[in-house]
Design a protein around this motif. Sequence first.
Motif, mmCIF file in Angstrom:
data_model
loop_
_atom_site.group_PDB
_atom_site.id
_atom_site.type_symbol
_atom_site.label_atom_id
_atom_site.label_comp_id
_atom_site.label_asym_id
_atom_site.label_seq_id
_atom_site.Cartn_x
_atom_site.Cartn_y
_atom_site.Cartn_z
ATOM 1 N N GLY A 7 56.486 31.901 43.653
ATOM 2 C CA GLY A 7 55.217 32.335 43.102
ATOM 3 C C GLY A 7 54.951 31.641 41.780
ATOM 4 O O GLY A 7 55.879 31.254 41.075
ATOM 5 N N ALA A 8 53.683 31.476 41.463
ATOM 6 C CA ALA A 8 53.208 30.956 40.170
ATOM 7 C C ALA A 8 53.384 29.446 40.042
ATOM 8 O O ALA A 8 52.423 28.702 39.898
ATOM 9 C CB ALA A 8 53.860 31.687 38.999
ATOM 10 N N TRP A 9 54.631 28.949 40.025
ATOM 11 C CA TRP A 9 54.896 27.507 40.036
ATOM 12 C C TRP A 9 56.250 27.322 40.709
ATOM 13 O O TRP A 9 57.060 28.245 40.745
ATOM 14 C CB TRP A 9 54.856 26.913 38.623
ATOM 15 C CG TRP A 9 56.063 27.173 37.768
ATOM 16 C CD1 TRP A 9 57.121 26.335 37.552
ATOM 17 C CD2 TRP A 9 56.354 28.356 36.993
ATOM 18 N NE1 TRP A 9 58.030 26.912 36.700
ATOM 19 C CE2 TRP A 9 57.582 28.153 36.346
ATOM 20 C CE3 TRP A 9 55.702 29.584 36.816
ATOM 21 C CZ2 TRP A 9 58.177 29.114 35.511
ATOM 22 C CZ3 TRP A 9 56.281 30.541 35.997
ATOM 23 C CH2 TRP A 9 57.500 30.292 35.352
ATOM 24 N N THR A 58 44.995 32.938 51.711
ATOM 25 C CA THR A 58 44.780 34.343 51.378
ATOM 26 C C THR A 58 43.963 34.546 50.111
ATOM 27 O O THR A 58 43.222 35.515 50.006
ATOM 28 C CB THR A 58 46.128 35.059 51.213
ATOM 29 O OG1 THR A 58 46.916 34.350 50.233
ATOM 30 C CG2 THR A 58 46.865 35.125 52.542
ATOM 31 N N HIS A 59 44.102 33.628 49.145
ATOM 32 C CA HIS A 59 43.357 33.783 47.902
ATOM 33 C C HIS A 59 43.424 32.495 47.101
ATOM 34 O O HIS A 59 44.132 31.565 47.451
ATOM 35 C CB HIS A 59 43.827 34.999 47.105
ATOM 36 C CG HIS A 59 45.253 34.986 46.661
ATOM 37 N ND1 HIS A 59 46.307 34.771 47.506
ATOM 38 C CD2 HIS A 59 45.798 35.209 45.437
ATOM 39 C CE1 HIS A 59 47.436 34.840 46.832
ATOM 40 N NE2 HIS A 59 47.158 35.093 45.568
ATOM 41 N N ALA A 60 42.661 32.448 45.987
ATOM 42 C CA ALA A 60 42.313 31.172 45.369
ATOM 43 C C ALA A 60 43.268 30.623 44.304
ATOM 44 O O ALA A 60 43.142 29.457 43.944
ATOM 45 C CB ALA A 60 40.911 31.254 44.767
ATOM 46 N N PRO A 62 46.065 28.519 42.410
ATOM 47 C CA PRO A 62 46.595 27.249 42.918
ATOM 48 C C PRO A 62 47.963 27.351 43.578
ATOM 49 O O PRO A 62 48.305 26.484 44.397
ATOM 50 C CB PRO A 62 46.642 26.361 41.673
ATOM 51 C CG PRO A 62 46.420 27.250 40.508
ATOM 52 C CD PRO A 62 45.701 28.461 40.982
ATOM 53 N N ASP A 63 48.745 28.383 43.248
ATOM 54 C CA ASP A 63 50.050 28.481 43.925
ATOM 55 C C ASP A 63 49.906 28.871 45.398
ATOM 56 O O ASP A 63 50.920 28.938 46.112
ATOM 57 C CB ASP A 63 51.002 29.442 43.189
ATOM 58 C CG ASP A 63 50.467 30.849 43.045
ATOM 59 O OD1 ASP A 63 49.257 31.020 42.847
ATOM 60 O OD2 ASP A 63 51.273 31.798 43.124
ATOM 61 N N HIS A 64 48.634 29.064 45.841
ATOM 62 C CA HIS A 64 48.388 29.353 47.261
ATOM 63 C C HIS A 64 47.431 28.361 47.909
ATOM 64 O O HIS A 64 47.312 28.354 49.130
ATOM 65 C CB HIS A 64 47.824 30.775 47.429
ATOM 66 C CG HIS A 64 48.782 31.816 46.988
ATOM 67 N ND1 HIS A 64 49.596 32.501 47.866
ATOM 68 C CD2 HIS A 64 49.115 32.241 45.745
ATOM 69 C CE1 HIS A 64 50.363 33.323 47.171
ATOM 70 N NE2 HIS A 64 50.104 33.183 45.883
ATOM 71 N N MET A 65 46.752 27.540 47.089
ATOM 72 C CA MET A 65 45.735 26.687 47.720
ATOM 73 C C MET A 65 45.645 25.259 47.203
ATOM 74 O O MET A 65 44.906 24.463 47.766
ATOM 75 C CB MET A 65 44.347 27.337 47.627
ATOM 76 C CG MET A 65 43.727 27.460 46.236
ATOM 77 S SD MET A 65 43.081 25.909 45.525
ATOM 78 C CE MET A 65 41.769 25.500 46.675
ATOM 79 N N GLY A 156 49.804 37.894 51.332
ATOM 80 C CA GLY A 156 49.359 37.160 50.157
ATOM 81 C C GLY A 156 49.922 37.875 48.943
ATOM 82 O O GLY A 156 51.007 38.469 48.988
ATOM 83 N N ASP A 157 49.190 37.815 47.811
ATOM 84 C CA ASP A 157 49.644 38.521 46.602
ATOM 85 C C ASP A 157 48.936 39.865 46.506
ATOM 86 O O ASP A 157 47.710 39.933 46.625
ATOM 87 C CB ASP A 157 49.294 37.700 45.361
ATOM 88 C CG ASP A 157 50.188 36.486 45.194
ATOM 89 O OD1 ASP A 157 51.005 36.222 46.091
ATOM 90 O OD2 ASP A 157 50.052 35.804 44.163
ATOM 91 N N THR A 158 49.684 40.904 46.231
ATOM 92 C CA THR A 158 49.096 42.239 46.209
ATOM 93 C C THR A 158 49.873 43.177 45.301
ATOM 94 O O THR A 158 51.097 43.028 45.159
ATOM 95 C CB THR A 158 49.061 42.822 47.640
ATOM 96 O OG1 THR A 158 48.466 44.120 47.612
ATOM 97 C CG2 THR A 158 50.461 42.966 48.206
ATOM 98 N N THR A 218 59.015 36.947 49.893
ATOM 99 C CA THR A 218 58.577 35.624 49.451
ATOM 100 C C THR A 218 57.874 35.720 48.106
ATOM 101 O O THR A 218 57.820 36.780 47.506
ATOM 102 C CB THR A 218 57.648 34.977 50.511
ATOM 103 O OG1 THR A 218 57.454 33.607 50.188
ATOM 104 C CG2 THR A 218 56.291 35.683 50.565
ATOM 105 N N HIS A 219 57.376 34.567 47.613
ATOM 106 C CA HIS A 219 56.644 34.520 46.343
ATOM 107 C C HIS A 219 57.538 34.989 45.189
ATOM 108 O O HIS A 219 57.123 35.735 44.314
ATOM 109 C CB HIS A 219 55.372 35.388 46.449
ATOM 110 C CG HIS A 219 54.315 35.059 45.420
ATOM 111 N ND1 HIS A 219 54.184 35.772 44.248
ATOM 112 C CD2 HIS A 219 53.340 34.117 45.396
ATOM 113 C CE1 HIS A 219 53.157 35.279 43.560
ATOM 114 N NE2 HIS A 219 52.640 34.268 44.223
ATOM 115 N N PHE A 220 58.745 34.464 45.153
ATOM 116 C CA PHE A 220 59.684 34.838 44.097
ATOM 117 C C PHE A 220 59.282 34.187 42.776
ATOM 118 O O PHE A 220 59.002 32.980 42.730
ATOM 119 C CB PHE A 220 61.104 34.395 44.456
ATOM 120 C CG PHE A 220 61.623 35.037 45.710
ATOM 121 C CD1 PHE A 220 62.075 36.343 45.705
ATOM 122 C CD2 PHE A 220 61.668 34.329 46.903
ATOM 123 C CE1 PHE A 220 62.558 36.936 46.868
ATOM 124 C CE2 PHE A 220 62.146 34.909 48.064
ATOM 125 C CZ PHE A 220 62.592 36.216 48.040
HETATM 126 ZN ZN ZN Z 1 50.705 33.732 43.921
#
Ligand code: ZN
Length: 262
Positions: A7-9, A58-60, A62-65, A156-158, A218-220
């Motif tokens: 997650g994040a970077w 899932t959302h905008a 940058p770590d997802h798109m 996604g992120d929630t 995921t998204h650690f």
């Molecule tokens: Zn994220």
Amino acid sequence: MVLGSCGAWPEPGRACSGFVLEHGGARVVLDLGYGTLPRLLALLGSSAADGIDAVIVTHAPPDHMVDLHGLLRARWFGRRSAPPIPLHAPGPVLARLISLEDDGADVVRRAFDWHPLPARPQQIGPFRLESMPLPHYLPNSGVRLSAPGLTVAYTGDTGPDPRLAELGRGADLYIVDATDRWQRPGAPAAPPGPSLNLTAREAGQAAAAAGARRLLLTHFWPDNDRQAARAAAEAAFGGEVLIAEEDLEVQLGLMGSAGLAG
Ligand SMILES: [Zn+2]
């Protein structure tokens, strides 16, 4: 296949969020964060990204798109005359993608066939796609892909939300945000107020409430202790807990006919 798990970077050698789901000859991409595109192209064996049936973002953030922009260029420069690839994503994803490219609106429209999320249930190849809004800093759409005998759900992120039980109900694999931003030794205490990402323990609670068969964390947050995350999730969820790792393949359903796999 897991394209990225951070997650994040991304940590050294890793990538941010991304997955490929294969079933019945169809291949669906879920999220394309930092560093995922080269792994996707290696899986496809194609610099032009041939062999994708649909992309879901899932959302905008940058770590997802952000590597969706790389995919746009692969299609624009590599397969300009090919039919557009279905892209299912919230509106801010499309807006950000357009902003990254000169003449972006036209280029994006010719490379991708955009469908907004969340949306009513629809069919993507062999999958029924369901989606629902989940709480995050930007509009985030949880997604659920079902085919006969197979269900995969992804948050996604929630932040914590009762709808997480519905999104992952009975899923063969529930891919859940386990950011756990404050887990690292020496990290400051979590600030007060509602969280808009999950801890690993909350991810386990969500999987338990959903009655999922398997949980994929995921998204650690970079440098988190992933085995500690697994233990925290296992304390709340009685099923199998998997840790997302780049290039991890997970077989699902009967006779290995489907999978989060290459
Ligand atoms: Zn994220």
